[in-house]
Every structure is written in C-alpha cells, then in structure tokens.
Scaffold this active site. Structure first.
Site, mmCIF file in Angstrom:
data_model
loop_
_atom_site.group_PDB
_atom_site.id
_atom_site.type_symbol
_atom_site.label_atom_id
_atom_site.label_comp_id
_atom_site.label_asym_id
_atom_site.label_seq_id
_atom_site.Cartn_x
_atom_site.Cartn_y
_atom_site.Cartn_z
ATOM 1 C CB SER A 1 10.914 -10.288 1.656
ATOM 2 O OG SER A 1 10.514 -10.635 0.339
ATOM 3 C CG HIS B 1 7.182 -11.232 4.012
ATOM 4 N ND1 HIS B 1 5.978 -10.914 4.611
ATOM 5 C CD2 HIS B 1 7.179 -10.589 2.819
ATOM 6 C CE1 HIS B 1 5.280 -10.112 3.827
ATOM 7 N NE2 HIS B 1 5.989 -9.896 2.721
ATOM 8 C CG ASP C 1 6.924 -10.540 -0.828
ATOM 9 O OD1 ASP C 1 5.938 -10.081 -0.219
ATOM 10 O OD2 ASP C 1 8.101 -10.247 -0.549
ATOM 11 C CG MET D 1 4.566 -10.402 -6.288
ATOM 12 S SD MET D 1 5.874 -9.283 -6.785
ATOM 13 C CE MET D 1 6.552 -8.850 -5.181
ATOM 14 C CG HIS E 1 2.500 -9.552 1.030
ATOM 15 N ND1 HIS E 1 3.475 -8.600 0.824
ATOM 16 C CD2 HIS E 1 1.316 -8.955 0.722
ATOM 17 C CE1 HIS E 1 2.909 -7.481 0.418
ATOM 18 N NE2 HIS E 1 1.599 -7.672 0.338
ATOM 19 C CG MET F 1 1.412 -8.237 -3.140
ATOM 20 S SD MET F 1 3.180 -7.874 -3.199
ATOM 21 C CE MET F 1 3.818 -9.404 -2.531
ATOM 22 C CG MET G 1 1.999 -2.670 0.926
ATOM 23 S SD MET G 1 3.087 -4.094 1.139
ATOM 24 C CE MET G 1 4.438 -3.714 0.021
ATOM 25 C CG PHE H 1 9.436 -4.409 -8.740
ATOM 26 C CD1 PHE H 1 9.789 -5.414 -9.637
ATOM 27 C CD2 PHE H 1 8.395 -3.560 -9.072
ATOM 28 C CE1 PHE H 1 9.129 -5.557 -10.859
ATOM 29 C CE2 PHE H 1 7.718 -3.685 -10.284
ATOM 30 C CZ PHE H 1 8.091 -4.685 -11.172
ATOM 31 N N GLY I 1 13.871 -3.834 -3.087
ATOM 32 C CA GLY I 1 14.918 -2.834 -3.325
ATOM 33 C C GLY I 1 14.443 -1.420 -3.606
ATOM 34 C CG ASP J 1 6.464 -5.930 2.627
ATOM 35 O OD1 ASP J 1 7.675 -5.849 2.339
ATOM 36 O OD2 ASP J 1 5.691 -6.755 2.118
ATOM 37 C CB SER K 1 17.467 -5.175 -0.417
ATOM 38 O OG SER K 1 16.244 -4.825 -0.933
HETATM 39 C C1 DX5 Z 1 7.239 -5.820 -2.254
HETATM 40 C C2 DX5 Z 1 7.277 -6.989 -1.307
HETATM 41 C C3 DX5 Z 1 8.295 -6.856 -0.235
HETATM 42 C C4 DX5 Z 1 9.698 -6.745 -0.722
HETATM 43 C C5 DX5 Z 1 10.505 -5.973 0.266
HETATM 44 O O1 DX5 Z 1 6.159 -5.917 -3.079
HETATM 45 O O2 DX5 Z 1 6.017 -7.161 -0.689
HETATM 46 O O3 DX5 Z 1 8.168 -7.910 0.729
HETATM 47 O O4 DX5 Z 1 10.308 -7.964 -0.945
HETATM 48 O O5 DX5 Z 1 11.789 -5.811 -0.236
HETATM 49 P P1 DX5 Z 1 12.784 -4.710 0.302
HETATM 50 O O6 DX5 Z 1 12.981 -4.992 1.753
HETATM 51 O O7 DX5 Z 1 13.985 -4.917 -0.511
HETATM 52 O O8 DX5 Z 1 12.120 -3.372 0.093
HETATM 53 ZN ZN ZN Z 2 5.730 -8.564 1.098
#
Ligand code: DX5
Ligand code: ZN
Length: 243
Positions: free
Chosen positions: A21, A46, A48, A50, A79, A81, A150, A156, A158, A186, A209
């Site tokens: 990601s 990937h 993200d 948002m 993805h 969101m 999910m 976020f 991490g 994810d 991360s």
């Molecule tokens: C969260 C995202 C994820 C996120 C995963 O809303 O959809 O893709 O970046 O990050 P890690 O792998 O750090 O949990």
């Molecule tokens: Zn994602």
C-alpha cells in the site's frame, strides 16, 4: 481523457499476491516508489483513496492515480474509501485502475456500483469493514472479481491486525467455492499475521508499514526483503494448510 493502462491482468489464479500500500510510501515521490516496489518483486500496487468523510483521513483522487499509473507496469489495485462513490467510479477507471474496490457500507446501491465498475472495463471489488458480516456479499457474488476483507478499521496505516476477521475470511472462502474471486486482506499484515489469513483462504495480501519500513527509493533492497519475508510466510502457510 484517454485511459492509460498496463498490460491486461494475468488470468485468475490463487497464487499469493503481495500488494504494497503506497499509503506508507513517500507522498512526494510516488512515481519512484511504485517503480521501486515493482522492481523489488511485488505483484500489485495497492492505492488507498480516502475522502475525509467515509473515513477520517484524506489522501488523493483520480488525478494522482492517473499520474502514478504511468509508473506502474503491472496491476493498479485501487481501494476507494469514499462516499458517495458512484459519481467518481468512471474517473478512477479512466485513471487506469485495473481493480476498483468499493466499500459495501459506503452507499445504498452496492449492486449498481459493482455493475458500473465492470461495465467500464475494470475488475470489481467489494470491501468489508471489520464489523460487516460475510453475508453482506451473499447476493452479489456474481458481480465481483475480488473481496477485500479489512483487518483494521480503514483510514490509517500502521494499525494492529484484528484477529476476529480470520473467521470471516474462512466463511467467505467457503461462500466463494470455485468462483474466480480473489480474497484480499488489508490491515496489519506482517510475516506473523499473513499465515493466519492465508490458512483461512486469502490469496492477496496488502501491506503498507510491513513493506516500506526501513527502506526508501535510495535503499530499495529493504522493500525487497520485506516483500520476500511476507511472501515466504504466506507460502509456507499455504503448503501447511494443503497438507
Ligand atoms: C487502511 C488502508 C490500508 C493500509 C494498510 O485504511 O486501506 O491499505 O495502508 O496499512 P498497514 O499495512 O500499515 O496496516
Ligand atoms: Zn487499502
């Protein structure tokens, strides 16, 4: 706008796919970051998106996706969101997304959103938040190419892996049967958590991360080692669960 895309996606298979990601990448250097993770052996990139409304964080929109598309040779896995989502689906497909995933909870007409994605020529994914039951996808299985489960609350990178979701992966794997639908996970994926979801039936693993930690575009071998560590743990779990 002309649709810029990479080569067509490979035919469906259940081999392990690692999808870093770019939420954990350097936002001022997405082009080089995408080139680095692909050169270091990832399968999908990937992305993200948002909106600060559906989730409590803001990233970027279709213009950024179109810009980074040019630096991705393989699959751009987007993805969304965001809510509402339908008015923006066309823009994300035109930005060159191979897969467009929407949240089941983000709009009143999931079936319509999925039909729209496919009618525009992209693969259609549906994502489920941790509190959403597997049954949410029971009547749209013939409309999807991917389920994104999910294992954190979206918004976020991490965060810690939510272990209760492993049972949902198992339920969805059973629901899918022989259908050519990827199960992507994810949130909080590491070499320690990947085996749990792979043993339950996942084939695609998003990791932010755990891929980007310790590396940079000037030190990309670290990305390669991180990707390889997740893949090795996932593939070992696959072999063990098949035995
Ligand atoms: C969260 C995202 C994820 C996120 C995963 O809303 O959809 O893709 O970046 O990050 P890690 O792998 O750090 O949990
Ligand atoms: Zn994602």
């Amino acid at each position: 706008m002309k649709v810029s895309k990479g080569p067509p996606m490979k035919p469906f298979d259940r081999s392990i796919k690692i999808a870093p990601s770019i939420l954990s990448a350097d936002f001022a250097n997405f082009g080089a970051e995408c080139r680095a993770i692909e050169a270091q052996g990832c399968d999908w990139v990937h992305v993200d998106v948002m909106d600060g409304h559906y989730v409590p964080n803001i990233t970027f929109g279709p213009a950024t996706c179109a810009a980074i598309r040019k630096h991705i040779k393989g699959v751009m896995d987007v993805h969304l969101m965001i809510a509402p989502v339908d008015p923006y689906i066309e823009a994300f497909v035109k930005a060159g997304s191979d897969i467009v995933t929407v949240h089941a909870e983000a709009g009143p007409h999931l079936d319509r959103s999925l039909q729209l994605i496919r009618s525009l020529g992209a693969k259609a994914g549906v994502s489920l938040n941790p509190s959403t039951p597997a049954s949410a996808i029971e009547f749209i299985l013939d409309r999807i190419d991917l389920v994104l489960i999910m294992t954190v609350n979206p918004g976020f990178g991490g965060q810690s892996f939510i272990e209760s979701q492993v049972e949902k992966v198992r339920q969805i794997r059973a629901m899918i049967g022989d259908r050519p639908i990827h199960i992507e996970i994810d949130g909080g994926i590491t070499p320690e958590t990947a085996p749990l979801v792979v043993a339950a039936g996942a084939d695609a693993l998003v990791a932010g991360s755990a891929v980007f930690k310790g590396g940079s575009v000037d030190n990309p071998e670290v990305y390669g080692r991180n990707i390889a560590a997740i893949r090795a743990a996932a593939e070992a779990a696959r072999v063990k669960s098949a035995a």
